[in-house]
Write a protein that holds these residues in place. Structure first.
Motif, PDB file in Angstrom:
ATOM      1  N   PRO A 255       7.752  15.982  -6.976  1.00 43.20           N
ATOM      2  CA  PRO A 255       8.381  14.886  -7.661  1.00 43.20           C
ATOM      3  C   PRO A 255       8.343  13.682  -6.554  1.00 43.20           C
ATOM      4  CG  PRO A 255      10.244  16.533  -7.112  1.00 43.20           C
ATOM      5  CD  PRO A 255       8.781  17.115  -7.086  1.00 43.20           C
ATOM      6  N   SER A 256       8.380  12.731  -7.108  1.00 46.20           N
ATOM      7  CA  SER A 256       8.350  11.541  -6.337  1.00 46.20           C
ATOM      8  C   SER A 256       9.176  11.649  -5.190  1.00 46.20           C
ATOM      9  CB  SER A 256       8.641  10.172  -7.050  1.00 46.20           C
ATOM     10  OG  SER A 256       8.421   9.170  -6.459  1.00 46.20           O
ATOM     11  N   GLY A 257       9.051  11.095  -3.840  1.00 45.01           N
ATOM     12  CA  GLY A 257       9.861  11.284  -2.807  1.00 45.01           C
ATOM     13  C   GLY A 257       9.873  12.557  -2.152  1.00 45.01           C
ATOM     14  N   ALA A 258       9.333  13.692  -2.623  1.00 48.67           N
ATOM     15  CA  ALA A 258       9.439  15.054  -2.432  1.00 48.67           C
ATOM     16  C   ALA A 258       9.066  15.186  -0.953  1.00 48.67           C
ATOM     17  CB  ALA A 258       8.752  16.050  -3.318  1.00 48.67           C
TER      18      ALA A 258
ATOM     19  N   GLU B 180      -3.179  11.449  -4.098  1.00 50.08           N
ATOM     20  CA  GLU B 180      -2.818  10.715  -5.445  1.00 50.08           C
ATOM     21  C   GLU B 180      -4.335  10.212  -5.856  1.00 50.08           C
ATOM     22  OE1 GLU B 180       0.848   9.805  -6.989  1.00 50.08           O
ATOM     23  OE2 GLU B 180       1.746  10.470  -5.375  1.00 50.08           O
TER      24      GLU B 180
HETATM   25  N1  LIG Z   1       7.874   4.829   6.451  1.00 51.05           N
HETATM   26  C1  LIG Z   1       8.951   5.219   6.110  1.00 51.05           C
HETATM   27  N2  LIG Z   1      10.001   4.950   6.671  1.00 51.05           N
HETATM   28  C2  LIG Z   1      11.227   5.450   5.987  1.00 51.05           C
HETATM   29  N3  LIG Z   1      11.213   6.422   5.186  1.00 51.05           N
HETATM   30  C3  LIG Z   1      10.225   6.728   4.463  1.00 51.05           C
HETATM   31  C4  LIG Z   1       8.962   6.374   4.885  1.00 51.05           C
HETATM   32  N4  LIG Z   1       7.751   6.876   4.171  1.00 51.05           N
HETATM   33  C5  LIG Z   1       8.425   7.648   3.395  1.00 51.05           C
HETATM   34  N5  LIG Z   1       9.791   7.618   3.696  1.00 51.05           N
HETATM   35  C6  LIG Z   1      10.924   8.547   2.984  1.00 51.05           C
HETATM   36  O1  LIG Z   1      10.575   9.874   3.266  1.00 51.05           O
HETATM   37  C7  LIG Z   1      10.740  10.748   1.820  1.00 51.05           C
HETATM   38  C8  LIG Z   1       9.402  11.318   1.452  1.00 51.05           C
HETATM   39  O2  LIG Z   1       8.342  10.184   1.001  1.00 51.05           O
HETATM   40  P1  LIG Z   1       7.016  10.364   0.667  1.00 51.05           P
HETATM   41  O3  LIG Z   1       6.129   9.170   0.651  1.00 51.05           O
HETATM   42  O4  LIG Z   1       6.348  11.512   1.510  1.00 51.05           O
HETATM   43  O5  LIG Z   1       7.257  11.082  -0.693  1.00 51.05           O
HETATM   44  P2  LIG Z   1       6.141  11.548  -1.973  1.00 51.05           P
HETATM   45  O6  LIG Z   1       6.180  12.722  -2.118  1.00 51.05           O
HETATM   46  O7  LIG Z   1       4.772  11.154  -1.307  1.00 51.05           O
HETATM   47  O8  LIG Z   1       6.530  10.506  -2.892  1.00 51.05           O
HETATM   48  P3  LIG Z   1       5.554   9.783  -4.267  1.00 51.05           P
HETATM   49  O9  LIG Z   1       5.075  10.758  -5.255  1.00 51.05           O
HETATM   50  O10 LIG Z   1       6.393   8.809  -4.770  1.00 51.05           O
HETATM   51  O11 LIG Z   1       4.515   9.093  -3.616  1.00 51.05           O
HETATM   52  C9  LIG Z   1      10.965   9.663   0.838  1.00 51.05           C
HETATM   53  O12 LIG Z   1      12.468   9.798   0.946  1.00 51.05           O
HETATM   54  C10 LIG Z   1      10.963   8.100   1.334  1.00 51.05           C
HETATM   55  O13 LIG Z   1      11.759   7.271   0.995  1.00 51.05           O
END
Ligand SMILES: Nc1ncnc2c1ncn2[C@@H]1O[C@H](COP(=O)(O)OP(=O)(O)OP(=O)(O)O)[C@@H](O)[C@H]1O
Ligand SMILES: [Mg+2]
Lengths: 283, 235
Positions: B36-39, B163
């Protein structure tokens, strides 16, 4: 053409207004610096000329024995501060006055002008203190009636020179700083405008040096261009003022080149700071 | 090819993005990274192309350890990678061919060597006819193909795709995925983050599933992991 050079020059076409602004600010900073430098240069030359003329004149009392003066002349010649001593007899004084002030020829009668000793000082011994010290020793001869030297005049010029140097340094540094800030922020704007490109460059494996190079070239070119414009402005001002001021002089080729180099260096330095900051921020 | 060992990453915000992530991708594999998003999918990829450094643990990439990797070595390492994003990241004022050539130019390659390579990869992604089109003249799917061509032009050992089909319709998605599979068939390792569970399931490829910063499922864990073997087992 080399990619970095091409990219660096391309910025002028990409952002003509911003580029013109950078060049203008550098030009004006260096122009102000140049004007000041011109003043300092001429002041310095004036001082050197006046310095050559710094002399002390001791007037000899009427009826002094010639032996007494010639002994004194040899004495004075031995003073460490003294470059040369000349005896000006009454006849010579009259002759000189007639030559220099021809129209008033009739006013001068023989015996009206006193004989005198002229003392010229060595370079390095022309400070107000040194002049005063020699004058005092000269006054100690009892056949010396009166002493003349440009005490006020010399002191004033020296003070002016000290102030000029201090103000010059302060202004120069301030202008350099201001133009660096301005170039820095225009380059920073250029960097931000190309942030996406820089990000992609990094992702495909460009080194920081490679990313930096076009911006440094851009800064250098802007700095040198600004220097050229400043030189032209200073030259024009000099010509305009030159009609009213006699004997002013302009920068020699070496100083002019130094000015251009300074512009280039300012540009490169400001760019390096601006790009470096961006590269650190976005990592 | 790529090995995560107990990797954790906490961003400056203080919230841990990923924790205790361990997996290994061998040469020639194709793996999906889902969740999921944010994983933490993008975080795993950023750690892989060294945009971020692990807070703890070790990331090994093409024989280089994150523990020893100096910033100076990062550009050379990236030239062995191809990175693809959801938003394509093409330069709008350059043509497709110029965008691809850009990746070679920044490595200091000579103009003479660049042109034939650019044509070859544009041909590979099926866009030779659109070489002179600018990004805004191309469809999303075509733009992503240009981005993939750019990723391919340095002959990467590993493609990291975050993605890549996220902005594409179903047809373009299939096209891009098939292109990546074709590239993988040529020996290039691929790690692709995606939300598209239908794509993941129908492909039957190795899947790494993330949840709240942890790797909760790895369909290929412990396997030697040739693409064929994985497909066989899971499919
Ligand atoms: N540059 C950053 N600074 C602070 N927190 C971050 C940063 N990048 C990501 N996060 C946090 O780290 C966690 C993981 O983010 P990540 O972007 O890896 O998720 P994701 O699985 O790629 O999500 P999505 O599917 O929405 O792209 C999230 O809680 C996000 O808010
Ligand atoms: Mg993400």
């Amino acid at each position: 053409m080399n990619l970095a050079v091409r990219e660096g020059l391309l910025s002028f076409r990409r952002a003509p207004t911003l580029s013109a602004l950078s060049v203008t600010t550098i030009a004006f900073s260096l122009f102000a610096f140049g004007l000041f430098g011109l003043v300092a240069l001429n002041l310095r030359q004036a001082l050197d000329q006046v310095g050559d003329r710094v002399e002390i004149r001791g007037f000899i009392a009427e009826g002094t024995a010639p032996e007494a003066t010639s002994v004194a002349l040899e004495d004075i010649q031995q003073f460490p501060e003294v470059a040369g001593v000349t005896l000006v007899t009454q006849a010579q004084a009259l002759e000189r006055a007639r030559r220099e002030l021809g129209e008033f020829e009739d006013v001068f009668e023989p015996g009206l002008l006193p004989a005198s000793i002229e003392v010229r000082l060595r370079e390095g011994a022309r400070s107000p203190e040194a002049v005063k010290a020699v004058a005092t020793r000269l006054a100690a001869y009892d056949f010396i009636d009166d002493i003349r030297y440009g005490e006020e005049w010399v002191a004033k010029l020296y003070r002016l020179r000290t102030i000029a140097t201090a103000v010059g340094l302060a202004l120069g540094l301030t202008f350099a700083l201001v133009s660096m800030i301005i170039i820095g922020s225009t380059i920073r704007m250029a960097v931000l405008a190309r942030a996406k490109e820089i990000q992609i460059m990094r992702l495909v494996g460009a080194t920081d040096g490679f990313i930096r190079a076009p911006f440094l070239i851009e800064g250098f070119v802007k700095g040198v261009l600004g220097g050229l414009v400043a030189l032209a402005l200073t030259g024009a001002t000099f010509l305009a003022i030159g009609r009213f001021v006699i004997q002013a002089s302009f920068f020699g080729p070496l100083l002019a080149l130094t000015g251009l180099a300074a512009g280039g260096a300012l540009g490169v330095l400001a760019s390096a700071v601006a790009v470096g900051r961006h590269l650190r921020e976005v990592r | 090819m790529i090995r995560f060992t107990r990797v954790a990453k906490t961003y400056a915000s203080g919230v841990p993005a990923i924790e205790d992530v361990t997996f290994h991708l061998t040469r020639g594999e194709f793996a999906f990274l889902t969740g999921p998003s944010g994983a933490g999918k993008s975080t795993v990829l950023k750690l892989s192309y060294v945009e971020e450094r692990p807070s703890s643990g070790e990331v090994r990439l093409l024989g280089q350890s994150s523990v020893l990797l100096t910033p100076r070595k990062v550009p050379t390492l990236r030239r062995r990678l191809g990175i693809v994003f959801q938003d394509f990241r093409l330069l709008p004022d350059r043509t497709a061919a110029e965008n691809v050539a850009f990746a070679l130019e920044v490595t200091g390659a000579s103009a003479a060597t660049i042109a034939p390579k650019v044509l070859r990869v544009l041909d590979k992604v099926g866009l030779q006819a659109k070489a002179d089109a600018r990004p805004h003249e191309l469809s999303g799917g075509e733009q992503q193909r240009v981005a993939i061509a750019r990723a391919l032009v340095n002959d990467p050992l590993l493609i990291l795709a975050d993605e890549p089909t996220g902005n594409l319709d179903e047809r373009s998605t299939r096209g891009v995925f098939e292109l990546l599979q074709q590239i993988n068939a040529g020996g290039t390792t691929v790690l692709m983050a995606t939300h598209d569970m239908q794509l993941v399931r129908s492909s039957g490829l190795r899947t790494l599933e993330m949840q709240r910063g942890r790797l909760v499922f790895d369909s290929g864990a412990g396997r030697a992991g040739t693409p064929a073997a994985v497909t066989e087992d899971v499919g």
